[in-house]
Motif scaffolding. Structure first.
Motif, short mmCIF file in Angstrom:
data_model
loop_
_atom_site.label_atom_id
_atom_site.label_comp_id
_atom_site.label_asym_id
_atom_site.label_seq_id
_atom_site.Cartn_x
_atom_site.Cartn_y
_atom_site.Cartn_z
N GLN A 107 6.85 12.54 3.32
CA GLN A 107 6.23 12.53 4.59
C GLN A 107 5.06 13.32 4.51
N GLU A 108 4.78 14.37 3.61
CA GLU A 108 3.64 15.27 3.36
C GLU A 108 2.66 14.31 2.48
N TRP A 109 2.95 13.47 1.77
CA TRP A 109 2.35 12.57 1.08
C TRP A 109 1.50 11.64 1.98
N VAL A 110 2.56 10.83 2.92
CA VAL A 110 1.84 9.95 4.06
C VAL A 110 0.96 10.54 4.77
N LYS A 111 1.11 12.01 5.16
CA LYS A 111 0.21 12.61 6.24
C LYS A 111 -1.15 12.91 5.64
N ARG A 112 -1.22 13.14 4.16
CA ARG A 112 -2.41 13.30 3.47
C ARG A 112 -3.12 12.01 3.47
N ARG A 113 -2.57 10.93 3.09
CA ARG A 113 -3.17 9.46 2.90
C ARG A 113 -3.73 9.08 4.32
N ARG A 114 -3.10 9.33 5.27
CA ARG A 114 -3.61 8.85 6.62
C ARG A 114 -4.92 9.78 6.84
N ARG A 115 -4.90 10.93 6.51
CA ARG A 115 -6.17 11.74 6.73
C ARG A 115 -7.01 11.35 5.71
N VAL A 116 -7.00 10.87 4.57
CA VAL A 116 -7.97 10.52 3.87
C VAL A 116 -8.52 9.09 4.31
N ASN A 117 -7.61 8.26 4.92
CA ASN A 117 -8.14 7.09 5.33
C ASN A 117 -9.12 7.37 6.71
N ARG A 118 -8.97 8.13 7.22
CA ARG A 118 -9.97 8.66 8.34
C ARG A 118 -11.15 8.90 7.83
N GLU A 119 -11.09 9.50 6.72
CA GLU A 119 -12.38 9.92 6.08
C GLU A 119 -13.15 8.82 5.46
N VAL A 120 -12.27 7.82 4.91
CA VAL A 120 -12.67 6.71 4.34
C VAL A 120 -13.54 5.75 5.23
N SER A 121 -12.84 5.64 6.64
CA SER A 121 -13.57 4.83 7.55
C SER A 121 -14.73 5.53 8.17
N LYS A 122 -15.00 6.97 7.95
CA LYS A 122 -16.34 7.57 8.27
C LYS A 122 -17.19 7.29 7.15
#
Length: 740
Positions: A107-122
């Protein structure tokens, strides 16, 4: 990521625990101390520094262009210089990389991946608005950097390990068992482990070999704890095992008590107050209950589930010989799923050995874990033409799984002095895939079924492919590898062209078959950069000038590099018919070079200019292009020319993006207005809409796909599917040739 808030606390509130050290002098002292305590100097002549490779990636990758897919040859030069700085000082380096994601940390891995996804969109929004790479605040590592760095360090003669447990634990255990001079990383978990001194890679100055040592003894004196109490402190503050949310009520109570007893706020508030408050709580608990027996203090307000979680978190920090609390199942090696009927014990052993030695890719995760993951890739979630890499390479992975797990209960027949293995039918287990891509909420893994490869004979057993000898087995390895990508006819090129070019041709052909939206210009860019790269130095590659960045080219660059990792996995599964070095990106890809070739190809540049008027490059390029075209035609894929309309200069005036949105060659209504399907995926309100992502992915997976109707993986392309509708934010009318 370590203990929440502890790094900040030490840097700002506990300067006495942050000691600047010179690693050369530290190494000399380590050797002298070892010689005083031992009659033999055999193990003390080379002080060892254990390096957390994952923590170093952001510091190693200092190349200017990172969005284009990676400047791999320049990166190799950086690694070489970095390693030489330590070896010249007499310091031996041992590198560790994450090899698994433990389920308790998923779940911690998933949380980080989602955060990076937001950065990739930006990141993509910035590129499309300005045509340039964003600042370091949106920095993302090039795809596959961790995977290929392991092989890069091995090629430099370094000792590299890939973990089969939590990497931090294996690093701390190795450093303690081998009396290493220190651990170089950037993770406060290394303060909690009672192991070697923790040294900061973020504060490392490679020219002087100085950095900051975080002294756990001085930290403990400051906060009033013993070293043995640090694991409980770490878990109450929050770490990868015990999330912040689980212990929030404990910290709230601690803060309330601390403020009553310490009305004057600490200078490091609120971070300093929190660490000190929890430290005071831990200190007050110690000795009050039977902690010496290994029990969690009963006075802590915890449910049974929280108490068990806290115990697991504390145990995760205990190394061999520190058995106050038994690690129990946490220290046990991961057990293989019920795949014993699919592979032999020899294969299981070989998988683990290759994995630990960082000499393999993908096979251990599949055979011994039954799960595989892939982190974030630079993909534009607003681009509905290009499929996510996870879906592009899914058929390839299915064939890799099929080759690895098809079963070893087989009879062996001697045919003209050659061995061919025919396997009985075995139910193949599904593989759990955690792949990050637009539309995947990562709430659960995708369950992916293996698909056997198609060969003239039945699929061979791994024991034959991996351990067999003779020219027939060598030919079978190559054919198995090529079959994974449906490129069997390219076997005739083996030995006739460089292995790296053969691998590049297989990959580009596979991409062309799987992604109908690709044009002839896209494929020309892929092939021309692979051909031209052979003749360029890293210095020449750095001098290439790009007038602007195209978001679509950025995504295609990442797609290619992800494909190289799949080539590596297929090669390992097939018994390594190609040397691993031939599959490394520094032999077949450079992001800046590819980007320049993309812009050239889409501007209508003549092939002689695209190949830089090199007499050796042009005929080789034409040969590869013909092979690619023939392979696609045989599978019903007709390549079409669709150059993009590239603006001469990037405009950033208000309303520019709106004005040029949808301006493509042959532009009419958009795919959203047509509601058409591209590459087998339904667009309008489809899988890219996050609310319905999982159901639409299943619909996609259940569709009849062209490659399932006949041999291999085939891709069709009709006129509607293959019309390029690429939104570009810039135009390059007369591009200069790439600089040398």
């Amino acid at each position: 990521m370590g203990v929440k808030g502890l790094q900040h606390f030490m840097d700002l509130c506990c300067p006495e625990a942050c000691v600047t050290v010179n690693l050369r002098e530290m190494a000399r002292q380590h050797v002298a101390k070892g010689q005083q305590g031992s009659t033999s100097t055999a193990d003390t002549t080379s002080p060892t520094l254990v390096v957390d490779g994952m923590a170093c990636l952001r510091h190693w990758y200092s190349c200017k262009d990172w969005v284009c897919g990676g400047q791999w040859r320049e990166y190799m030069d950086v690694l070489k210089t970095w390693v030489e700085a330590f070896t010249s000082a007499g310091i031996r380096l041992v590198f560790f990389f994450d090899g698994v994601v433990e389920e308790q940390k998923r779940q911690e891995w998933v949380k980080r991946r989602r955060r990076v996804n937001r950065e990739v969109s930006k990141l993509f929004r910035h590129m499309k608005a300005h045509g340039v790479q964003p600042g370091r605040e949106l920095f993302c590592l090039p795809s596959g950097l961790a995977t290929f760095t392991r092989f890069a360090l091995r090629s430099l003669g370094q000792e590299v390990f890939c973990s089969v447990q939590e990497a931090d634990y294996e690093i701390a255990r190795y450093a303690r068992q081998h009396s290493s001079m220190g651990i170089l990383g950037q993770d406060t978990d290394f303060i909690i482990y009672d192991s070697a001194p923790y040294l900061s890679v973020a504060k490392l100055r490679i020219d002087s070999l100085t950095t900051v040592l975080y002294d756990r003894q001085r930290l403990c004196r400051t906060i009033g704890l013993a070293v043995t109490q640090l694991p409980l402190l770490a878990c109450l503050l929050g770490n990868d095992v015990v999330s912040e949310e689980k212990m929030q009520h404990i910290r709230n109570d601690a803060m309330e008590t601390y403020r009553i007893n310490k009305p004057t706020p600490h200078s490091g508030a609120p971070q300093g107050q929190m660490v000190l408050a929890v430290s005071h709580l831990v200190s007050s608990l110690w000795g009050r209950d039977e902690v010496e027996t290994g029990l969690i203090p009963q006075s802590l307000n915890l449910s049974a589930a929280q108490r068990e979680l806290l115990k697991r978190g504390i145990c995760s920090y205990l190394l061999p010989g520190q058995e106050v609390l038994q690690r129990g199942d946490i220290s046990a090696l991961p057990s293989a799923p019920a795949f014993e009927k699919n592979v032999s014990p020899e294969i299981l052993k070989a998988c683990r050995e290759k994995h630990v030695a960082a000499d393999g890719f993908m096979v251990y995760s599949v055979v011994c874990e039954g799960v595989i993951e892939c982190s974030n890739t630079l993909e534009d979630e607003e681009d509905a033409e290009l499929l996510p890499q996870a879906l592009v390479y899914k058929p390839c992975r299915q064939h890799i799984y099929g080759l690895l797990l098809h079963g070893h209960d087989a009879r062996t027949v001697n045919l003209i002095d050659g061995l061919h293995t025919y396997s009985s039918t075995v139910d193949l287990p599904t593989i759990r895939e955690w792949f990050v891509y637009p539309g995947n909420p990562l709430k659960e893994p995708d369950m992916v079924h293996p698909v056997p490869i198609s060969l003239p004979c039945d699929p061979p057993g791994l024991d034959l492919l991996w351990f067999g000898t003779g020219p027939e087995v060598s030919a079978l390895r190559l054919l198995s590898f090529l079959s994974i990508f449906d490129c069997q006819e390219f076997a005739e090129l083996f030995g006739a062209i460089e292995d790296s070019l053969l691998a590049a041709l297989c990959l580009v052909t596979y991409i062309a078959l799987q992604v109908p939206a690709l044009s002839q210009e896209d494929l020309d860019a892929y092939l021309s950069q692979a051909v031209c790269l052979r003749l360029k130095s890293s210095q020449e590659l750095q001098q290439i000038k790009l007038p602007f960045l195209c978001s679509r080219a950025v995504q295609l660059g990442s797609l290619y590099v992800r494909g190289l990792s799949h080539l590596l996995g297929a090669n390992c599964a097939s018994g390594c018919p190609l040397p691993s070095a031939a599959l490394m990106p520094w032999h077949s890809f450079d992001g800046r070079l590819f980007h320049s070739k993309y812009l050239l190809a889409h501007s209508g540049t003549e092939k002689t200019v695209l190949l830089e008027s090199d007499s050796s490059c042009l005929p080789l390029f034409v040969r590869l292009r013909v092979k690619l075209t023939e392979a696609c035609r045989r599978r019903g894929r007709v390549l079409q020319s669709r150059p993009n309309l590239l603006e001469q200069s990037h405009k950033t005036t208000p309303g520019y993006r709106e004005k040029h949105a949808g301006r493509h060659l042959g532009a009419g209504e958009s795919w959203r207005e047509r509601g058409e399907t591209t590459g087998g995926l339904r667009h309008g309100g489809g899988w890219r809409e996050r609310g319905e992502a999982r159901g639409d992915r299943r619909e996609y997976e259940n569709r009849e796909r062209p490659w399932e109707r006949g041999r291999g993986m085939r891709g069709g392309c009709d006129g509607g599917q293959c019309r390029g509708r690429y939104q570009l934010a810039a135009r390059w009318s007369h591009p200069p040739a790439p600089g040398k």
